[in-house]
Design a protein around this motif. Structure first.
Motif, PDB file in Angstrom:
ATOM      1  N   ASP A  82      -0.015  -8.212   2.019  1.00  0.00           N
ATOM      2  CA  ASP A  82       1.342  -7.679   2.125  1.00  0.00           C
ATOM      3  C   ASP A  82       1.623  -6.587   1.097  1.00  0.00           C
ATOM      4  N   GLN A  83       1.261  -6.859  -0.151  1.00  0.00           N
ATOM      5  CA  GLN A  83       1.586  -5.914  -1.224  1.00  0.00           C
ATOM      6  C   GLN A  83       0.887  -4.572  -1.020  1.00  0.00           C
ATOM      7  N   GLN A  84      -0.339  -4.624  -0.534  1.00  0.00           N
ATOM      8  CA  GLN A  84      -1.075  -3.378  -0.296  1.00  0.00           C
ATOM      9  C   GLN A  84      -0.429  -2.570   0.830  1.00  0.00           C
ATOM     10  N   VAL A  85      -0.165  -3.225   1.938  1.00  0.00           N
ATOM     11  CA  VAL A  85       0.424  -2.527   3.081  1.00  0.00           C
ATOM     12  C   VAL A  85       1.797  -1.967   2.715  1.00  0.00           C
ATOM     13  N   ASP A  86       2.630  -2.795   2.107  1.00  0.00           N
ATOM     14  CA  ASP A  86       3.993  -2.365   1.781  1.00  0.00           C
ATOM     15  C   ASP A  86       4.010  -1.247   0.751  1.00  0.00           C
ATOM     16  N   THR A  87       3.157  -1.339  -0.264  1.00  0.00           N
ATOM     17  CA  THR A  87       3.114  -0.308  -1.309  1.00  0.00           C
ATOM     18  C   THR A  87       2.670   1.028  -0.752  1.00  0.00           C
ATOM     19  N   ILE A  88       1.609   1.027   0.046  1.00  0.00           N
ATOM     20  CA  ILE A  88       1.104   2.276   0.617  1.00  0.00           C
ATOM     21  C   ILE A  88       2.142   2.899   1.544  1.00  0.00           C
ATOM     22  N   ARG A  89       2.854   2.072   2.281  1.00  0.00           N
ATOM     23  CA  ARG A  89       3.903   2.612   3.155  1.00  0.00           C
ATOM     24  C   ARG A  89       5.041   3.211   2.340  1.00  0.00           C
ATOM     25  N   GLN A  90       5.461   2.529   1.278  1.00  0.00           N
ATOM     26  CA  GLN A  90       6.554   3.027   0.450  1.00  0.00           C
ATOM     27  C   GLN A  90       6.181   4.330  -0.244  1.00  0.00           C
ATOM     28  N   GLN A  91       4.912   4.421  -0.687  1.00  0.00           N
ATOM     29  CA  GLN A  91       4.440   5.621  -1.376  1.00  0.00           C
ATOM     30  C   GLN A  91       4.102   6.754  -0.405  1.00  0.00           C
ATOM     31  N   LYS A  92       3.993   6.389   0.892  1.00  0.00           N
ATOM     32  CA  LYS A  92       3.533   7.309   1.931  1.00  0.00           C
ATOM     33  C   LYS A  92       2.091   7.758   1.675  1.00  0.00           C
ATOM     34  N   GLY A  93       1.292   6.818   1.169  1.00  0.00           N
ATOM     35  CA  GLY A  93      -0.114   7.121   0.936  1.00  0.00           C
ATOM     36  C   GLY A  93      -0.685   6.260  -0.179  1.00  0.00           C
ATOM     37  N   VAL A  94      -1.940   6.529  -0.536  1.00  0.00           N
ATOM     38  CA  VAL A  94      -2.607   5.799  -1.604  1.00  0.00           C
ATOM     39  C   VAL A  94      -2.942   6.775  -2.728  1.00  0.00           C
ATOM     40  N   TYR A  95      -2.731   6.335  -3.967  1.00  0.00           N
ATOM     41  CA  TYR A  95      -3.100   7.158  -5.111  1.00  0.00           C
ATOM     42  C   TYR A  95      -4.602   7.012  -5.345  1.00  0.00           C
ATOM     43  N   VAL A  96      -5.282   8.154  -5.424  1.00  0.00           N
ATOM     44  CA  VAL A  96      -6.737   8.180  -5.603  1.00  0.00           C
ATOM     45  C   VAL A  96      -7.069   8.962  -6.867  1.00  0.00           C
ATOM     46  N   SER A  97      -7.928   8.384  -7.698  1.00  0.00           N
ATOM     47  CA  SER A  97      -8.444   9.086  -8.871  1.00  0.00           C
ATOM     48  C   SER A  97      -9.953   8.958  -8.866  1.00  0.00           C
ATOM     49  N   ARG A  98     -10.606   9.699  -9.746  1.00  0.00           N
ATOM     50  CA  ARG A  98     -12.066   9.594  -9.883  1.00  0.00           C
ATOM     51  C   ARG A  98     -12.385   9.435 -11.363  1.00  0.00           C
ATOM     52  N   ASP A  99     -12.983   8.294 -11.680  1.00  0.00           N
ATOM     53  CA  ASP A  99     -13.258   7.949 -13.079  1.00  0.00           C
ATOM     54  C   ASP A  99     -11.997   8.056 -13.929  1.00  0.00           C
ATOM     55  N   GLY A 100     -10.875   7.652 -13.333  1.00  0.00           N
ATOM     56  CA  GLY A 100      -9.612   7.621 -14.065  1.00  0.00           C
ATOM     57  C   GLY A 100      -8.915   8.959 -14.203  1.00  0.00           C
ATOM     58  N   LEU A 119     -10.011  -1.047  -7.411  1.00  0.00           N
ATOM     59  CA  LEU A 119      -8.612  -1.050  -6.996  1.00  0.00           C
ATOM     60  C   LEU A 119      -7.790  -1.413  -8.222  1.00  0.00           C
ATOM     61  N   ASN A 120      -7.139  -0.428  -8.824  1.00  0.00           N
ATOM     62  CA  ASN A 120      -6.375  -0.666 -10.044  1.00  0.00           C
ATOM     63  C   ASN A 120      -5.204  -1.604  -9.793  1.00  0.00           C
ATOM     64  N   LYS A 121      -4.546  -1.381  -8.685  1.00  0.00           N
ATOM     65  CA  LYS A 121      -3.421  -2.205  -8.243  1.00  0.00           C
ATOM     66  C   LYS A 121      -3.120  -1.804  -6.820  1.00  0.00           C
ATOM     67  N   ALA A 122      -2.181  -2.454  -6.203  1.00  0.00           N
ATOM     68  CA  ALA A 122      -1.826  -2.103  -4.824  1.00  0.00           C
ATOM     69  C   ALA A 122      -1.494  -0.610  -4.728  1.00  0.00           C
ATOM     70  N   GLY A 123      -2.123   0.067  -3.775  1.00  0.00           N
ATOM     71  CA  GLY A 123      -1.835   1.477  -3.551  1.00  0.00           C
ATOM     72  C   GLY A 123      -2.431   2.427  -4.558  1.00  0.00           C
ATOM     73  N   ASP A 124      -3.402   1.973  -5.357  1.00  0.00           N
ATOM     74  CA  ASP A 124      -3.968   2.795  -6.429  1.00  0.00           C
ATOM     75  C   ASP A 124      -5.450   2.484  -6.572  1.00  0.00           C
ATOM     76  N   VAL A 125      -6.321   3.443  -6.186  1.00  0.00           N
ATOM     77  CA  VAL A 125      -7.756   3.206  -6.190  1.00  0.00           C
ATOM     78  C   VAL A 125      -8.471   4.260  -7.036  1.00  0.00           C
ATOM     79  N   ASP A 126      -9.550   3.841  -7.690  1.00  0.00           N
ATOM     80  CA  ASP A 126     -10.323   4.729  -8.557  1.00  0.00           C
ATOM     81  C   ASP A 126     -11.765   4.798  -8.042  1.00  0.00           C
ATOM     82  N   PHE A 127     -12.202   6.001  -7.654  1.00  0.00           N
ATOM     83  CA  PHE A 127     -13.581   6.206  -7.221  1.00  0.00           C
ATOM     84  C   PHE A 127     -14.439   6.399  -8.468  1.00  0.00           C
ATOM     85  N   ILE A 128     -15.443   5.538  -8.650  1.00  0.00           N
ATOM     86  CA  ILE A 128     -16.300   5.620  -9.819  1.00  0.00           C
ATOM     87  C   ILE A 128     -17.486   6.530  -9.535  1.00  0.00           C
ATOM     88  N   GLY A 129     -17.770   7.445 -10.463  1.00  0.00           N
ATOM     89  CA  GLY A 129     -18.889   8.361 -10.296  1.00  0.00           C
ATOM     90  C   GLY A 129     -18.445   9.726  -9.802  1.00  0.00           C
TER      91      GLY A 129
END
Length: 341
Positions: A33-51, A133-143
């Protein structure tokens, strides 16, 4: 082709976002639930690479029951213990033309997928790609961009035109797939990799780069690899690598590809979630028993992880309080007995 990712966690998001950025049509389906709801509220997912360079990537995400898409390919990245329920909830949008690709950790998922998809439409893979996955709606690509690789095989071990097209489109997305014709050997290679890195890094709360710098890293890793290879030899499973090459893979990925990565098992246990150790080290041990061989180190580590799981959920304060109350009650009973005598 159109892709739908089942399980929009760390790896599901990485595969889906990279395919989307390569120009392919991608949807995401999840039950959290938290993942789906957060991504919808943000209108997307936050993506970073190595922070670094965190940015919002618009994505479409749905609960299984509401999804009405018609994908050509399903990419499955759930936890092993979540898969059966996830597939049941998603079955209404499955059809006999779809292919399914899975690079999940551990073993046990292929049998569940075969309840819905025939062997010639199932592609099993192993991904040496670190993602957090740092938290709902926030992912970090390593490398760095393009880092990581994967092996993939059709369950029939006879890749057809669709299999080749999937591999080609994964290549365009920078996932670096290597097509093999050894299905079980491909899957078990990652199980063995994870049985070393995931478990040891989790137990000692360290990144892969920290593990590999230890003077005992090789001794521990080779011991686990040797036991796993002993099991596979007895089970008649031909692995992609030799024992030496398997250790070299562990070393290279830990030193070069993903030194900053905390494995997924650590991410689970740090958040008091159930781990997949029974599907990794536990699977190796149980498979060995079928052939009268005990992979004792794997079983020992499996039980240590379960102890760590227990300690993370154990109510220490409540236990201490119950002991104090018990001692107080016992002291009162002794005092009463002495007074009567």
């Amino acid at each position: 082709m159109k892709y739908t990712v089942l399980g929009a966690g760390a790896m599901g998001l990485r595969y889906g976002v990279l395919l989307q950025e390569a120009g392919f049509d991608v949807d995401f389906v999840d039950t959290w639930d938290q993942q789906v709801d957060t991504i919808r509220q943000q209108k997307g997912v936050y993506v970073s690479r190595d922070g670094q360079n965190k940015h919002l990537v618009p994505v479409n995400i749905y609960y299984p029951e509401e999804y009405k898409g018609d994908p050509d390919v399903l990419i499955v990245f759930t936890k092993q213990y979540q898969l059966a329920d996830f597939l049941k909830r998603s079955a209404h949008f499955f059809n006999d033309k779809q292919y399914v690709v899975t690079c999940m950790n551990g073993m046990g998922h292929i049998e569940k997928l075969n309840q819905y998809f025939p062997e010639d439409r199932v592609l099993g893979g192993t991904a040496l790609i670190g993602t957090v996955l740092n938290k709902a709606g926030d992912v970090d690509f390593i490398g760095a961009k393009g880092a990581g690789s994967m092996n993939i095989a059709n369950e029939t071990e006879k890749p057809d035109q669709m299999t080749h097209q999937i591999v080609d489109e994964f290549t365009q997305a920078g996932l670096n797939p290597n097509l093999t014709t050894n299905f079980l050997g491909t899957l078990m290679a990652k199980v063995i990799f994870n049985s070393v890195v995931n478990t040891l890094c989790t137990m000692f709360k360290i990144r892969m780069g920290e593990y590999i710098q230890s003077p005992v890293a090789k001794k521990l890793g080779v011991q686990l690899i040797n036991e796993a290879f002993d099991v596979c030899e007895r089970a008649g499973i031909t692995l992609l690598n030799t024992r030496k090459e398997e250790w070299e893979t562990v070393s290279y990925v830990s030193r070069v590809s993903n030194p900053l990565h905390f494995p997924s098992m650590y991410q689970d246990i740090s958040k008091n979630r159930q781990t997949e150790v029974d599907y990794i080290n536990g699977y190796i041990y149980e498979l060995g028993l079928k052939y009268h061989y005990e992979a004792k180190t794997h079983d020992f580590l499996r039980n240590l992880v379960h102890l760590a799981e227990f300690s993370g959920t154990f109510d220490v304060d409540g236990y201490i309080q119950s002991v104090l109350e018990s001692d107080k009650k016992h002291a009162a009973q002794q005092s009463s007995a002495q007074a009567k005598s």
